[in-house]
Design a protein around this motif. Structure first.
Motif, PDB file in Angstrom:
ATOM      1  N   PRO A  11       0.829  -1.212   0.000  1.00  0.00           N
ATOM      2  CA  PRO A  11       0.000   0.000   0.000  1.00  0.00           C
ATOM      3  C   PRO A  11       0.858   1.255   0.000  1.00  0.00           C
ATOM      4  O   PRO A  11       1.925   1.312   0.612  1.00  0.00           O
ATOM      5  N   ARG A  12       0.404   2.261  -0.714  1.00  0.00           N
ATOM      6  CA  ARG A  12       1.144   3.512  -0.803  1.00  0.00           C
ATOM      7  C   ARG A  12       0.627   4.564   0.163  1.00  0.00           C
ATOM      8  O   ARG A  12       1.227   5.632   0.269  1.00  0.00           O
ATOM      9  N   SER A  13      -0.462   4.294   0.834  1.00  0.00           N
ATOM     10  CA  SER A  13      -1.027   5.228   1.797  1.00  0.00           C
ATOM     11  C   SER A  13      -1.869   4.448   2.799  1.00  0.00           C
ATOM     12  O   SER A  13      -2.169   3.266   2.597  1.00  0.00           O
ATOM     13  N   ASP A  43     -16.126   7.688   2.577  1.00  0.00           N
ATOM     14  CA  ASP A  43     -15.345   6.641   1.921  1.00  0.00           C
ATOM     15  C   ASP A  43     -14.116   6.358   2.765  1.00  0.00           C
ATOM     16  O   ASP A  43     -13.891   6.976   3.817  1.00  0.00           O
ATOM     17  N   LEU A  44     -13.282   5.436   2.290  1.00  0.00           N
ATOM     18  CA  LEU A  44     -12.108   5.030   3.053  1.00  0.00           C
ATOM     19  C   LEU A  44     -11.037   6.110   3.066  1.00  0.00           C
ATOM     20  O   LEU A  44     -10.232   6.173   4.008  1.00  0.00           O
ATOM     21  N   THR A  45     -10.995   6.944   2.058  1.00  0.00           N
ATOM     22  CA  THR A  45     -10.034   8.041   2.062  1.00  0.00           C
ATOM     23  C   THR A  45     -10.345   9.009   3.195  1.00  0.00           C
ATOM     24  O   THR A  45      -9.448   9.460   3.915  1.00  0.00           O
ATOM     25  N   GLN A  46     -11.624   9.330   3.358  1.00  0.00           N
ATOM     26  CA  GLN A  46     -12.008  10.206   4.467  1.00  0.00           C
ATOM     27  C   GLN A  46     -11.768   9.522   5.806  1.00  0.00           C
ATOM     28  O   GLN A  46     -11.366  10.163   6.782  1.00  0.00           O
ATOM     29  N   ALA A  48      -9.373   7.368   6.471  1.00  0.00           N
ATOM     30  CA  ALA A  48      -7.930   7.436   6.715  1.00  0.00           C
ATOM     31  C   ALA A  48      -7.518   8.840   7.149  1.00  0.00           C
ATOM     32  O   ALA A  48      -6.676   9.007   8.040  1.00  0.00           O
ATOM     33  N   THR A  49      -8.094   9.854   6.522  1.00  0.00           N
ATOM     34  CA  THR A  49      -7.777  11.228   6.914  1.00  0.00           C
ATOM     35  C   THR A  49      -8.186  11.487   8.356  1.00  0.00           C
ATOM     36  O   THR A  49      -7.436  12.103   9.127  1.00  0.00           O
ATOM     37  N   ARG A  50      -9.363  11.017   8.729  1.00  0.00           N
ATOM     38  CA  ARG A  50      -9.842  11.215  10.096  1.00  0.00           C
ATOM     39  C   ARG A  50      -8.981  10.442  11.085  1.00  0.00           C
ATOM     40  O   ARG A  50      -8.734  10.904  12.213  1.00  0.00           O
ATOM     41  N   ALA A  51      -8.503   9.266  10.677  1.00  0.00           N
ATOM     42  CA  ALA A  51      -7.663   8.469  11.579  1.00  0.00           C
ATOM     43  C   ALA A  51      -6.311   9.109  11.814  1.00  0.00           C
ATOM     44  O   ALA A  51      -5.607   8.738  12.757  1.00  0.00           O
ATOM     45  N   GLY A  52      -5.921  10.054  10.977  1.00  0.00           N
ATOM     46  CA  GLY A  52      -4.633  10.718  11.133  1.00  0.00           C
ATOM     47  C   GLY A  52      -4.716  12.081  11.778  1.00  0.00           C
ATOM     48  O   GLY A  52      -3.695  12.749  11.919  1.00  0.00           O
ATOM     49  N   THR A  53      -5.911  12.512  12.195  1.00  0.00           N
ATOM     50  CA  THR A  53      -6.022  13.809  12.857  1.00  0.00           C
ATOM     51  C   THR A  53      -5.421  13.736  14.259  1.00  0.00           C
ATOM     52  O   THR A  53      -5.372  12.679  14.883  1.00  0.00           O
TER      53      THR A  53
END
Length: 891
Positions: A11-13, A43-46, A48-53
């Motif tokens: 995975p790249r991200s 979606d999963l991109t959002q 992942a973004t939330r998991a990195g806050t």
């Protein structure tokens, strides 16, 4: 196939890593980090973004155990990305540690499951926010005690000075500073070259390194450093970071530590030791006695507040004076009285009445609670205790604004309290049956499961500039052995060792309060978890200890540590907790003493209740007599005032004689019979009514006596007739005044009838118990998780599915809604119906919210399209005028 064999599959991200998870793994992530699902991401991109806050990462780090947190801290100082072997070296050291090697896969798996680490074993990446939080910096020292790398520390050094350091260290010069710093880092990373360099070091210089190796890595130097410091500075073993400040580079420290990132790793949770062993029957009997006392104490508290309890402070809560009075009435210390008051409040048995002159009183639920069996009453109390976030142990302390925290007042909620209570009881359930825990080992286990804040971020460490490296070194640190960072290495204890004895951290205090409160409630007996206490938390039957002693161990008599790991019962849902509490109450019922229907009357005007009394008998005896002492047997004393109280409640002398004869195992003593008859003969001889108020009596001699008494001066009495006196005071004050003078007046109504006073006359309006303050978002149930995962995957399909734009449609950037004309949209939908194709559409709802969806059209008619919506996993109908455009998905 592994990512090493197929690098393209890596995975790249973080979003790609989440995209590769199955539904079970995603459900575990959302269950452990419920803030990620509030609200449900599109979606999963959002996701992942939330998991990195920052807020979400901080919350996730706070829930890691000590070894998993140490693993994350090691990844924060490793290269990015790091390999598993590099991480293992940082955790286990150059010599290796079998325990660390065995525990590391589980810790790494936990970090992956929490979405704090992603990537294969050959490319481990810590989430960027977690790296920023855990990586060492001068402002935020790491618990590892490490400093910056050579490249980071040497960034501000002049190129000429760097070349001088290379030459002194025996390295060839380079053409630029970057390659020079790389060469210096390579020297420090090479064990043989590093050993050769340190062998040349003066012993005084080695002592300086030994004092900095375990952190803090910073020190202060003078403008003209001593020779031992100059030797280190010339070879880059110390690098300047600011005027007068030097730092030990991370590579040097790791080499001196034999590759270990932490001074002490704790891969295995410390076991909870058993301090004493008791017979299980003794534990249950003791706990049952405490449970009975708890029920009696709550009843006594609320009985004392029957007619309206203490006033509510303007800021809320009980005053210090009222708490002291309550403690005296219950015959307990003030902190214990605060606990009982808060428990009754949490159970919904006590509340404020909400009147203009606001006071505390029992609620209508109290009357219902009193009529339930003892086991059910106890279950309600302990259920409220387990879930309550209000913390009585804080009463009397001061808040952030230096205001005293009062019982029943604001500021007592601590959201961690329910979780700590469950963990303490669960750890007690893991001990052998009848074993009481050693408090120190219990607190150590809790600190391992949730390290204090200083252990997570290093915030408890001293300032990195607190030590001067020119100070005298500690004794006994010379030689190569000390360089390896062995157990005897000097220096400031890193890895949060200073927090191990942190007596003031909240979780430790909550744990101590839990042990004391569980004993008072009868959940434990003699410190050991009772059988009904195990049922309360849904724990399995306790294991038997090999020790077969039947007598309690003496003080300080510790049993061997119980090494066998026992499954810890998980936290229960509210419905499961109610069921478990009911089962615990049924187990407790047979252990409680049976209520008695008799007392023992004695000639000294006392009655002895040899055990708990049936409720009608206890209620009537509580009106007829005063409680003189409590314990295994309750002693009641009959007085003229108590007999008059019974007569005021509507009883006659004949009723009282019959009551005592029916409920006494001994004959009614003559002094008691005389007392009842004497008080009854004088009771009601005087009548008080409302004029403002008046006194009437058929015997004018009695009225003359009242008028002649100096104590009646404040009542404002005057004679209206030979048998009537008028007063300026209200009837209640007149009644109290005459009773203080030794008379026994009775109140009468406007019709002249005697008014009967009831002791339990006041209740608040219906009140609901206080809601616990949640510790973050609630954990989603399975139904919500399934729906959320389905929505996230469908939204991810809509946002990532490759698509072909409809001919003539405008190009759309990634993430934008497709745009087509109305005619193109209609044609594309009709064609998809005929070919059973799936389309990507843009849709704007009635509130103006835009979204993208993947649909399979079924029919198009009347300005609507009916389609199977993959995003919602159901058939839906959409107005054509709200569809912004369509696009075909790629093959």
């Amino acid at each position: 196939m592994s990512t090493e064999e197929n690098p393209a599959a890596a995975p790249r991200s973080l979003a790609e890593a989440l995209r590769g998870r199955d539904d079970v793994s995603l459900a575990a992530l959302l269950r452990s980090r419920p803030d990620l699902i509030t609200p449900v991401p599109t979606d999963l991109t959002q996701l992942a973004t939330r998991a990195g806050t920052r807020a979400s990462v901080v919350r996730a780090l706070e829930r890691l155990d000590r070894f998993t947190l140490q693993t994350a801290q090691a990844l924060a100082i490793a290269s990015d990305p790091a390999t598993y072997d590099e991480l293992l070296g940082l955790m286990a050291g150059d010599d290796g540690d079998p325990a660390v090697s065995a525990a590391l896969p589980h810790a790494l798996g936990t970090l992956r499951a929490q979405a704090l680490v992603w990537g294969g074993d050959d490319r481990l990446r810590l989430v960027r926010t977690a790296r920023e939080l855990l990586a060492p910096s001068p402002q935020h020292p790491s618990p590892t005690g490490l400093g910056p790398t050579v490249r980071e520390a040497g960034a501000g050094i002049s190129p000429g000075r760097i070349q001088e350091i290379l030459a002194t260290a025996g390295l060839p010069s380079t053409h630029d500073s970057v390659s020079a710093l790389n060469a210096l880092a390579g020297l420090f990373d090479d064990p043989e070259q590093m050993s050769a360099l340190l062998d040349q070091a003066p012993s005084e210089s080695v002592e300086v390194l030994e004092r900095l190796v375990w952190g803090p890595p910073y020190g202060q130097v003078t403008a003209d450093p001593a020779p031992r410091l100059r030797w280190l500075l010339d070879r880059g073993l110390l690098l300047p970071t600011a005027p007068g400040t030097v730092v030990l580079p991370r590579e040097v420290a790791l080499r001196l530590r034999a590759g270990r990132a932490h001074r002490t790793t704790e891969p295995v949770p410390p076991p909870v030791a058993a301090a004493a062993a008791h017979r299980p029957q003794l534990v249950d009997a003791t706990a049952a006695g405490q449970a009975y006392t708890a029920l009696a104490t709550v009843e006594e508290l609320l009985k004392d507040w029957h007619e309206g309890g203490p006033a509510v402070l303007r800021a809320g809560g009980l005053s210090v004076r009222d708490l002291k009075r309550t403690a005296v009435a219950l015959d307990v210390p003030e902190p214990v009285a605060a606990f009982w008051v808060e428990l009754a409040y949490a159970a919904g048995l006590l509340a404020s009445d909400g009147e203009a002159d606001e006071r505390y009183a029992a609620t209508p639920a109290y009357d219902e609670w009193r009529e339930r069996p003892a086991g059910e009453r106890w279950a309600r109390l302990v259920t409220a205790w387990l879930a309550a976030t209000r913390t009585p142990g804080l009463v009397g302390e001061r808040d952030a604004k230096d205001r005293t925290l009062s019982a029943l007042g604001p500021g007592l909620d601590r959201s961690a309290a329910p979780e700590v209570r469950h963990r303490v009881l669960a750890l007690l359930a893991g001990l052998p049956e009848g074993a009481a825990p050693d408090a120190g080992s219990l607190l150590a286990r809790l600190r391992w499961e949730r390290p204090p804040r200083a252990d997570r971020t290093g915030g408890g460490a001293p300032s990195p500039y607190a030590r001067r490296t020119s100070a005298q070194p500690a004794e006994g640190t010379r030689g190569v052995a000390a360089r390896a960072g062995g157990p005897g290495a000097p220096g400031y204890p890193a890895d949060g060792a200073s927090g191990e004895g942190g007596e003031d951290d909240l979780r430790s205090r909550l744990a101590r309060w839990t042990l004391a409160e569980a004993e008072m409630l009868g959940v434990t007996g003699r410190g050991a978890l009772s059988s009904h206490g195990r049922a309360l938390i849904g724990a399995p039957p306790a294991p038997r200890h090999a020790d077969t002693r039947t007598e309690p161990a003496g003080p300080g008599d510790k049993l061997p540590v119980h090494h066998r790991q026992i499954p810890v019962p998980p936290a229960l849902s509210p419905a499961e907790q109610a069921t478990a509490a009911a089962a615990a109450g049924r187990l407790l019922d047979p252990l409680l003493p049976e209520p008695l229907d008799h007392v023992l009357l004695q000639a000294d005007l006392t009655a002895v209740a040899p055990g708990p009394l049936e409720r009608p008998l206890a209620d009537m005896l509580g009106v007829l007599a005063d409680v003189e002492s409590k314990g295994g047997a309750t002693v009641y004393r009959f007085t003229p005032a108590s007999v008059r109280r019974a007569l005021d409640a509507g009883q006659s002398a004949a009723d009282l004689h019959a009551f005592l004869t029916a409920h006494s195992r001994t004959p009614v003593p003559q002094p008691l019979a005389y007392l009842i008859d004497d008080v009854a003969r004088r009771h009601g001889h005087l009548r008080v009514g409302a004029a403002s108020s008046y006194v009437r009596c058929d015997d004018d001699a009695v009225l003359n006596e009242i008028l002649a008494d100096k104590r009646a001066a404040g009542l404002g009495l005057r004679r209206l007739a030979p048998t009537v006196l008028a007063a300026r005071t209200d009837p209640a004050a007149l009644l109290e005044g005459l009773r203080a003078m030794g008379f026994a007046p009775a109140a009468e109504s406007a019709e002249g009838d005697v008014l009967i006073a009831r002791a339990d006359a006041y209740r608040t309006p219906p009140r609901t118990p206080p809601e616990p303050v949640p510790d973050g978002p609630p954990v989603p149930d399975d139904t919500l998780l399934a729906a959320a995962i389905r929505a996230v995957r469908a939204g991810d399909l809509a946002s990532t599915a490759p698509r072909r734009p409809v001919a003539g449609a405008a190009d759309t950037a990634p993430g934008e809604l497709p745009r087509t004309t109305a005619a193109e949209t209609l044609a594309g939908l009709q064609a998809a119906v005929l070919t059973n194709d799936t389309l990507w559409i843009g849709y704007v709802n009635a509130e103006g919210g835009a979204s993208q969806r993947v649909i399979a059209p079924i029919r198009v008619e009347g300005g609507f399209v009916t389609a199977y919506d993959h995003t919602a996993d159901e058939v839906r109908t959409y107005p054509l005028h709200r569809i912004t455009g369509v696009a075909e998905l790629a093959e």
